[in-house]
Design a protein around this motif. Sequence first.
Motif, short mmCIF file in Angstrom:
data_model
loop_
_atom_site.label_atom_id
_atom_site.label_comp_id
_atom_site.label_asym_id
_atom_site.label_seq_id
_atom_site.Cartn_x
_atom_site.Cartn_y
_atom_site.Cartn_z
N ILE A 148 52.72 33.53 46.85
CA ILE A 148 51.87 32.98 45.78
C ILE A 148 52.74 32.40 44.67
N ASP A 149 52.49 31.12 44.34
CA ASP A 149 53.27 30.42 43.33
C ASP A 149 52.60 30.40 41.97
N TYR A 150 51.30 30.65 41.92
CA TYR A 150 50.57 30.61 40.65
C TYR A 150 49.26 31.36 40.84
N ILE A 151 48.83 32.07 39.80
CA ILE A 151 47.54 32.75 39.82
C ILE A 151 46.67 32.19 38.70
N ASN A 152 45.52 31.67 39.09
CA ASN A 152 44.51 31.26 38.11
C ASN A 152 43.65 32.49 37.84
N ALA A 153 43.87 33.11 36.71
CA ALA A 153 43.25 34.40 36.42
C ALA A 153 41.80 34.26 35.99
N HIS A 154 41.05 35.35 36.12
CA HIS A 154 39.71 35.40 35.53
C HIS A 154 39.85 35.31 34.01
N GLY A 155 40.73 36.12 33.44
CA GLY A 155 41.13 36.00 32.04
C GLY A 155 40.01 35.74 31.06
N SER A 156 39.04 36.65 30.98
CA SER A 156 37.87 36.41 30.14
C SER A 156 38.16 36.59 28.66
N GLY A 157 39.15 37.39 28.33
CA GLY A 157 39.43 37.65 26.92
C GLY A 157 38.78 38.92 26.41
N THR A 158 38.35 39.80 27.34
CA THR A 158 37.92 41.15 26.96
C THR A 158 39.02 42.12 27.35
N LYS A 159 39.19 43.15 26.56
CA LYS A 159 40.31 44.06 26.80
C LYS A 159 40.24 44.71 28.17
N GLN A 160 39.05 45.20 28.55
CA GLN A 160 38.98 45.92 29.82
C GLN A 160 39.22 44.98 31.01
N ASN A 161 38.74 43.74 30.93
CA ASN A 161 38.98 42.82 32.04
C ASN A 161 40.45 42.42 32.14
N ASP A 162 41.07 42.07 31.02
CA ASP A 162 42.46 41.62 31.04
C ASP A 162 43.38 42.72 31.57
#
Length: 422
Positions: A303-317
């Motif tokens: 894997i060269d790159y991960i497009n994260a879910h990255g919602s900006g909530t502490k528990q998700n991140d």
Amino acid sequence: MTRRVVVTGIGVRAPGGRGVKEFWDLLTAGRTATRRISFFDPSPYRSQVAAEIDFDAESEGLTPREIRRMDRAAQFAVVCARDAVADSGLDFAATDPHRVGVSLGSAVAAATSLEREYRVLSGDGAAWEVDHRYLSPHMYDYLVPSVMPAEVAWTVGAEGPAAMVSNGCTSGIDAVGHAVQLIREGSADVMVTGASDTPITPIVVACFDAIKATTPRNDDPEHASRPFDASRTGFVLAEGAAVFVLEEYESARRRGAHVYAEISGYATRCNAYHMTGLKTDGREMAEAIRSALDESRLDGTAIDYINAHGSGTKQNDRHETAAFKRSLGDHAYRTPISSIKSMVGHSLGAIGSIEIAASLLAIEHGVVPPTANLHSADPECDLDYVPLTARERRLDAVLTVGSGFGGFQSAMVLRRPEGATA
């Protein structure tokens, strides 16, 4: 022999621009499209910011009848489908319609129209009993989510399998995953697939206010979405859509189609734990990632790159960070990861497809989009989250993931087609 599936067409409507080029320009520049809500007066609400789309249905080529009949989310889906079909170069008129299918995703479907109609019928909520005499003749189209894939099927002339996938915030990945499976098993040769959501309405804003999932950073909308940053305060609600044309690889190759990438692996899991909560170990997302990698016949180090879910909530991140470490091991520390939600917000069921579009364009152009507004990383999010500035890098394999209420965790692997160069 398993049939391979490739992407040959893309259509996008996302905050901050119209079409694929403007979407990609915004991402690579690290610009944000978040602003104070303008669709209604947001002052009574805890969170008053969103990522809206400046969408003119008439200039997008929709007829007055289509505009009246279709909910905003369906309009997005149809416009994106038209773009994707044109981009693919596939002659749909010469393709057996029974071998063409549609798979769309949405979390809240026609929420925009349903709320509008309820306000009309109830006198803005003043009347307990609604007055049916003012009921829209198109209410059926708003109540039944399957109308959206039907509209797209009519648009492209698809008479094969058609489905609506509604798995909350993983809908956009899961709808595409379903389309991939239909081509692999031989039920279709071409699939028009993706997702659309238009949730910026008072009721949806109020619902997320109630659980304090969205940010109260109303004084600085441009910098309100801060995935993986220590100062983040929740996600920014958004709207948008992305639709793709998927084809069986050999057929696409024979006609000389431009191939963005192969969808080589997909998996989804449910944590069976909590409607909105996540375990800190990231086990269920890690399992989805490992399964998608196994289907791709790849090791995590590819894997060269991960497009994260990255919602900006502490528990998700934090959950996501743990999942990447659990599934990729030490390679997680060497892999660039970013969240485009920092720029275009969180469009619920649509965002998974919008993130697939970003991943395809990252492979196409050899650029990793940044995570905007990431100035001071959460110490528990200690991976390379590509702060502020895009990076040029050859990408042969990209992982994109999604996480949704209900415990849904999905992962998809996209691979550069043979012989392609960035």
